[in-house]
Enzyme design. Structure first.
Site, PDB file in Angstrom:
ATOM      1  N   TYR A 167       0.800  -1.221   0.000  1.00 57.35           N
ATOM      2  CA  TYR A 167       0.000   0.000   0.000  1.00 57.35           C
ATOM      3  C   TYR A 167       0.838   1.279   0.000  1.00 57.35           C
ATOM      4  CZ  TYR A 167      -3.575  -3.341   1.428  1.00 57.35           C
ATOM      5  OH  TYR A 167      -4.421  -4.411   1.485  1.00 57.35           O
TER       6      TYR A 167
ATOM      7  N   HIS B 232      -4.420   6.053  -1.072  1.00 58.67           N
ATOM      8  CA  HIS B 232      -4.856   6.080   0.329  1.00 58.67           C
ATOM      9  C   HIS B 232      -3.728   6.462   1.279  1.00 58.67           C
ATOM     10  CE1 HIS B 232      -8.777   5.499   1.828  1.00 58.67           C
ATOM     11  NE2 HIS B 232      -8.802   4.212   2.032  1.00 58.67           N
TER      12      HIS B 232
ATOM     13  N   TYR C  91      -5.038  -1.063   9.960  1.00 60.92           N
ATOM     14  CA  TYR C  91      -5.576  -0.699   8.651  1.00 60.92           C
ATOM     15  C   TYR C  91      -6.448   0.531   8.796  1.00 60.92           C
ATOM     16  CZ  TYR C  91      -3.426  -4.699   6.541  1.00 60.92           C
ATOM     17  OH  TYR C  91      -2.480  -5.575   6.074  1.00 60.92           O
TER      18      TYR C  91
ATOM     19  N   ASN D 110      -9.517   1.504   8.479  1.00 64.49           N
ATOM     20  CA  ASN D 110     -10.765   1.584   9.223  1.00 64.49           C
ATOM     21  C   ASN D 110     -10.599   1.362  10.725  1.00 64.49           C
ATOM     22  OD1 ASN D 110     -10.222  -1.132   9.089  1.00 64.49           O
ATOM     23  ND2 ASN D 110     -12.298  -1.756   8.575  1.00 64.49           N
TER      24      ASN D 110
END
Length: 197
Positions: free
Chosen positions: A10, A15, A60, A62
């Site tokens: 990632y 993001h 992560y 959330n």
């Protein structure tokens, strides 16, 4: 606090632009490691004579609030909070500083709001461009940037780091006045067209 997802997979995705901002600030101000756990990594630096910690959640997206809760348990909840995050509803490279407000459906901001128990925390959103459709949103934020997007993105990262510095030195209103405007990242600095938004 810069929102993002842990892991090499990632690291260069839309993001995770907030982590790039924290890295830029770390380079500018010679940040030193001040603590790490399974939930977050913290670095300490000084801006305008004030002690600042850069917090990267290692949960992560959330579950970002868990990292903040853990940090506050160690350091206390009285510190001022600025959350830096991506925003698919802003054009690529556009910045928006706010003193509070809606999460806009951003899972990371929702987690922070739940941890804080309030919407009243500063946030700096960085435009990463919109997906082709709402159905493509999840894939869009986990994509890497295209080569032709990089100049605008790199300019936005530098300006976002400037915005954090102004937030520290002058507060959220000072930062809003200076950074909530449209800027053409391809134009020369002295000839950029700006308009209040």
């Amino acid at each position: 606090m810069g929102l993002g997802n842990p892991g090499e997979r990632y690291a260069r995705t839309r993001h995770n632009v907030a982590w790039w901002v924290l890295d830029e600030l770390g380079r500018r101000h010679a940040a030193t490691e001040s603590g790490a756990s399974d939930r977050g990594r913290a670095r300490r630096l000084e801006i305008a004579g004030r002690s600042v910690e850069l917090l990267q959640p290692l949960t992560y997206m959330n579950r970002s609030g868990e990292a903040l809760t853990e940090w506050r348990e160690r350091h206390g909840a009285e510190a001022e909070l600025l959350v830096v995050t991506d925003d698919v509803y802003l054009p690529l490279g556009m910045l928006r500083m706010r003193a509070g407000g809606s999460t806009g459906g951003h899972r990371g901001l929702e987690s922070i709001e739940a941890a804080v128990g309030s919407r009243d925390f500063s946030r700096l959103r960085i435009g990463v461009g919109a997906p082709e459709s709402s159905a493509a949103l999840r894939e869009h934020v986990l994509e890497v940037f295209a080569p032709d997007e990089m100049p605008a993105l790199e300019a936005a990262i530098r300006r976002a780091a400037d915005g954090v510095e102004v937030w520290v030195a002058e507060g959220v209103l000072g930062a809003m006045n200076q950074f909530n405007r449209r800027v053409d990242p391809a134009a020369p600095r002295d000839r950029q067209e700006e308009s209040e938004t």
